[in-house]
Design a protein around this motif. Structure first.
Motif, mmCIF file in Angstrom:
data_model
loop_
_atom_site.group_PDB
_atom_site.id
_atom_site.type_symbol
_atom_site.label_atom_id
_atom_site.label_comp_id
_atom_site.label_asym_id
_atom_site.label_seq_id
_atom_site.Cartn_x
_atom_site.Cartn_y
_atom_site.Cartn_z
ATOM 1 N N ASP A 92 0.802 -0.975 0.023
ATOM 2 C CA ASP A 92 -0.051 -0.016 -0.398
ATOM 3 C C ASP A 92 0.238 1.007 0.007
ATOM 4 O O ASP A 92 0.576 2.088 -0.703
ATOM 5 N N HIS A 95 2.327 2.053 -3.334
ATOM 6 C CA HIS A 95 1.091 1.737 -4.431
ATOM 7 C C HIS A 95 0.275 3.852 -3.816
ATOM 8 O O HIS A 95 0.399 4.160 -5.104
ATOM 9 N N GLU A 96 0.911 3.887 -2.167
ATOM 10 C CA GLU A 96 0.524 5.788 -2.208
ATOM 11 C C GLU A 96 1.639 6.537 -3.254
ATOM 12 O O GLU A 96 1.165 7.470 -3.716
ATOM 13 N N ARG A 100 4.291 1.064 -9.283
ATOM 14 C CA ARG A 100 3.648 -0.663 -10.343
ATOM 15 C C ARG A 100 3.881 -1.513 -10.044
ATOM 16 O O ARG A 100 4.352 -2.729 -9.383
ATOM 17 N N THR A 124 0.919 -10.003 -4.390
ATOM 18 C CA THR A 124 1.101 -9.142 -5.640
ATOM 19 C C THR A 124 0.904 -10.108 -6.723
ATOM 20 O O THR A 124 1.327 -9.382 -8.239
#
Length: 380
Positions: A92, A95-96, A100, A124
């Protein structure tokens, strides 16, 4: 730092339960137990070493044993870090920052790092990249992996976010990148685990790290040992403690986006001291119209600028709850919310607890964390 946090939790429990008569034996991670312990007639032992060599000897004393070693003994009681949540927190977090491509660096044949690798690959969907370091005959990984690690780092798709199984491994990745002219964090962002200041600040650039709740591990270890000494069975379910959050340093302090205006807008929001700002304010400060800003967010990120503002508001509220004595009313206003009821309801929706519960959980648990945790990823 991790051991100090555990010890602080243990001493806190002992200070609250004065009926314990304790003895602390401080040894190195590679030490064996002293010979006199085999003749000791105590009731309980908490043991922590590197490869689990002490625990079998502790069990032979007939005392109840809780094992906090890196390699655990199944016959003893134990409490784990919540590995599933730790890996999800790292994912997370990257991703913030819009990464990717994700990767994990662990150690071959070391159970807890292999467990983290397996969970990482599962979360993943098998698309994460994996590298396992080898120990040499002296249990040293520092000299035996350079060429392979360099080749692997160069082969990764960029930009990539890498999670090291703990800080010394992550700092090794940062060191290798620096020696081989691989840009950190622009091409390779690196995140460690344990927030060990020695490794985090010796790394160049300084290393971001996930902060474990070592205090709670220590405190709950004593609770478990107390129950076992009172004749209770060791629980069948796995006992675990959630990590607390992430301290961001230079090794991850970037955004993996190609749109420089969008990066500027997000950084404007995340670094603003005044969170009583509107989408129109952000547009003006970054030289875009409100409509253009909204469109760029929606096209690239699939959410709105207001969503980002609110996300930062709640993260900032967590920092204020942890590090200040401001009232919750004052924090609500400081982070830009006009409705206390909305703040309470949405905080509980995001973090799975009320602001007051969050503060109580953090007050003692972060005794050794003098820096601000900038990112909190708690269960809903």
């Amino acid at each position: 730092m991790l051991g100090c946090g555990m010890l602080h939790g243990i001493t806190k429990y002992i200070s609250e339960h004065r009926h314990w008569d304790t003895q602390h034996i401080e040894l190195t991670f590679e030490s064996t137990l002293p010979p006199w312990l085999s003749r000791w007639k105590g009731d309980g032992i908490i043991v922590r070493d590197k490869f689990g060599t002490c625990c079998p000897h502790a069990l032979k004393t007939g005392a109840k044993v809780v094992d906090l070693s890196i390699v655990r003994t199944p016959e003893a009681g134990t409490i784990f870090f919540d590995t599933d949540l730790l890996i999800q927190m790292a994912i997370d977090y990257f991703h913030e920052r819009f990464y990717r491509n994700l990767a994990y660096v662990g150690i071959r044949n070391l159970p807890f790092t292999q467990e983290r690798a397996e969970i990482f690959l599962r979360k993943t969907n098998g698309e994460g990249h994996l590298f396992e370091m080898d120990f040499d005959e002296n249990n040293d990984y520092s000299r035996v992996n350079d060429a392979k690690l360099t080749e692997w780092l160069r082969s990764l798709p960029k930009p990539v976010g890498i999670l090291g199984c703990y800080d010394s491994i992550a700092s090794k990745v940062v060191e290798t990148c620096r020696k081989k002219n691989l840009d950190v964090p622009e091409s390779i962002a690196v995140l460690g685990v344990n927030n060990d200041n020695t490794y985090c600040y010796l790394a160049d650039p300084p290393l971001s790290s996930i902060v474990p709740n070592a205090f709670e591990i220590g405190y709950r270890t004593c609770e478990l040992l107390e129950a076992m000494m009172n004749g209770e069975e060791y629980p069948a379910e796995r006992l675990s403690v959630q990590p607390m959050g992430v301290i961001t340093r230079r090794s991850t302090d970037t955004l993996a986006l190609d749109d420089p205006l969008l990066v500027r807008a997000i950084q404007t929001i995340r670094k603003s001291r005044d969170l009583d700002l509107t989408v129109s304010d952000v547009a003006r400060m970054t030289g875009m119209s409100k409509r253009t800003l909204e469109r760029r967010f929606r096209q690239t990120l699939h959410y709105s600028p207001l969503d980002e503002i609110n996300r930062v508001r709640f993260q900032r509220s967590c920092v204020l709850l942890k590090n200040t004595r401001l009232t919750i009313d004052a924090i609500t206003k400081r982070v830009g919310f006009r409705s206390k009821s909305y703040f309470f309801a949405e905080f509980q929706n995001r973090f799975g607890m009320t602001p007051g519960e969050f503060r109580r959980r953090m007050v003692t648990a972060t005794h050794f964390d003098r820096e601000e945790i900038q990112e909190f990823f708690l269960v809903r």
